[in-house]
Design an enzyme around this catalytic site. Sequence first.
Site, PDB file in Angstrom:
ATOM      1  N   ASP A  39      21.245  17.637  29.230  1.00 54.09           N
ATOM      2  CA  ASP A  39      19.849  17.811  29.633  1.00 54.09           C
ATOM      3  C   ASP A  39      19.787  18.772  30.821  1.00 54.09           C
ATOM      4  O   ASP A  39      19.023  19.740  30.840  1.00 54.09           O
ATOM      5  CB  ASP A  39      19.309  16.421  30.029  1.00 54.09           C
ATOM      6  N   TYR A  63      20.536   7.468  28.370  1.00 49.67           N
ATOM      7  CA  TYR A  63      19.101   7.480  28.076  1.00 49.67           C
ATOM      8  C   TYR A  63      18.721   6.378  27.078  1.00 49.67           C
ATOM      9  O   TYR A  63      17.559   6.021  26.962  1.00 49.67           O
ATOM     10  CB  TYR A  63      18.656   8.839  27.506  1.00 49.67           C
ATOM     11  N   ASP A 112      30.230  18.494  37.447  1.00 51.80           N
ATOM     12  CA  ASP A 112      29.840  19.116  38.717  1.00 51.80           C
ATOM     13  C   ASP A 112      30.394  20.539  38.792  1.00 51.80           C
ATOM     14  O   ASP A 112      29.706  21.481  39.201  1.00 51.80           O
ATOM     15  CB  ASP A 112      30.291  18.266  39.917  1.00 51.80           C
ATOM     16  N   ASP A 169      19.124  23.232  30.669  1.00 56.05           N
ATOM     17  CA  ASP A 169      18.024  23.864  31.406  1.00 56.05           C
ATOM     18  C   ASP A 169      18.556  24.899  32.388  1.00 56.05           C
ATOM     19  O   ASP A 169      17.995  25.992  32.526  1.00 56.05           O
ATOM     20  CB  ASP A 169      17.216  22.807  32.182  1.00 56.05           C
ATOM     21  N   LYS A 171      32.772  13.636  32.965  1.00 56.92           N
ATOM     22  CA  LYS A 171      33.048  13.223  34.345  1.00 56.92           C
ATOM     23  C   LYS A 171      34.190  12.215  34.245  1.00 56.92           C
ATOM     24  O   LYS A 171      34.085  11.057  34.653  1.00 56.92           O
ATOM     25  CB  LYS A 171      31.759  12.618  34.938  1.00 56.92           C
TER      26      LYS A 171
END
Length: 354
Positions: free
Chosen positions: A245, A138, A221, A249, A189
Amino acid sequence: MKIAVLAGDGIGPEIVAQAVKVLRALASDGLKIELEEAPFGGAGFDRYGDPLPESTLKLAKAADAVLCGAVGGPKYDGLPRLQRPEQGILRIRKELGLFANLRPAVLYPELVGASSLKPEVVSGLDIMIVRELTGDIYFGEPRGRRDNARGEREGYDTMLYSEPEIRRIAEIGFGAARKRNKKLCSVDKENVLETSRFWREIVNDVARKYPEVALSHMYVDNAAMQLVRDPKQFDVVVTGNMFGDILSDEASMLTGSIGMLPSASLDERGKGLYEPIHGSAPDIAGQNIANPLATILSSAMMLRYTFNKDEWAYRIEAAVKKVLADGCRTADIYETGTRRLDTVAMGDAVLAAL
Ligand code: NAD
């Protein structure tokens, strides 16, 4: 202990008033806190033409912790980007150097019907997602648009973490795990990304300081899948900005009730900004029907994570559990057979339970 109180907009002032009531009750019981309020978000714009007025920022910087309601509303939607209330939130996070976002997802037994998962999968859920908030893809440079060698247009970003950035968020993850069930799962990852290989190496190194915490690693994942398959296997999850992020959620919605979920954003010294994860809910603002429990629980997180007052935090959390067990509900979590309370009455019920 100085607390800056930034109620904000919409339901913000209504729900923050309930948390302030709870904190003041603890103060009269011996908790040494001082509270000072300041305009923020749309309220800051209305008063000073700025969603984060100079005087509010000064107060937030001088305070040991900040309690926020929520900001924003249709009245401000037409403003230029920099004057919009949401900019106040982004700027205060940056100005205070808040790099660690802590989001617990707790499912209270009484609210098990609110989850989209089966009761046996989700009942008893109590997990904490620790998300890095100021680095990663980001913020990494370079980023932008360009023409490639074939003359095609392309867009690109840079995933990047420095060693100090990984160390400090890992420390927060281990610290949180140490205060809970002593299990930390680091999500990355590593099978594909160089950034993740480096992340894992540093997290393993930090782990040597915390022999009492059991560390595991998981690919993002798989973590996304495990969160809906068997979420109770997790205690604390630590991860980077983008993975966090998405996963935070996902995790918060396992509980199904947005009005119940608190959050903390911490700096290097443990100073924090505490706020419910929901927004200013303009659709119900001013009606005294919003659920104040996420904000009340945010003040409990403040006592635990900034002030290291676990026993006071526990009193607030236990009071919230008790009012739910007693059948008290605001409209958003109401079911037949329970008692529907308005915002102020819910605050009063928590006070009585304290
Ligand atoms: P929202 O979270 O405000 O509302 C979503 C839905 O949940 C609404 O139906 C609302 O009534 C309900 N809800 C939210 N909190 C509740 C509570 N405590 N009790 C009962 N019901 C509750 O999200 P939105 O409608 O997308 O956004 C509204 C405004 O909030 C926008 O201006 C947005 O930018 C802002 N926002 C601010 C923050 C923040 O201050 N950190 C975060 C998210 C959204």
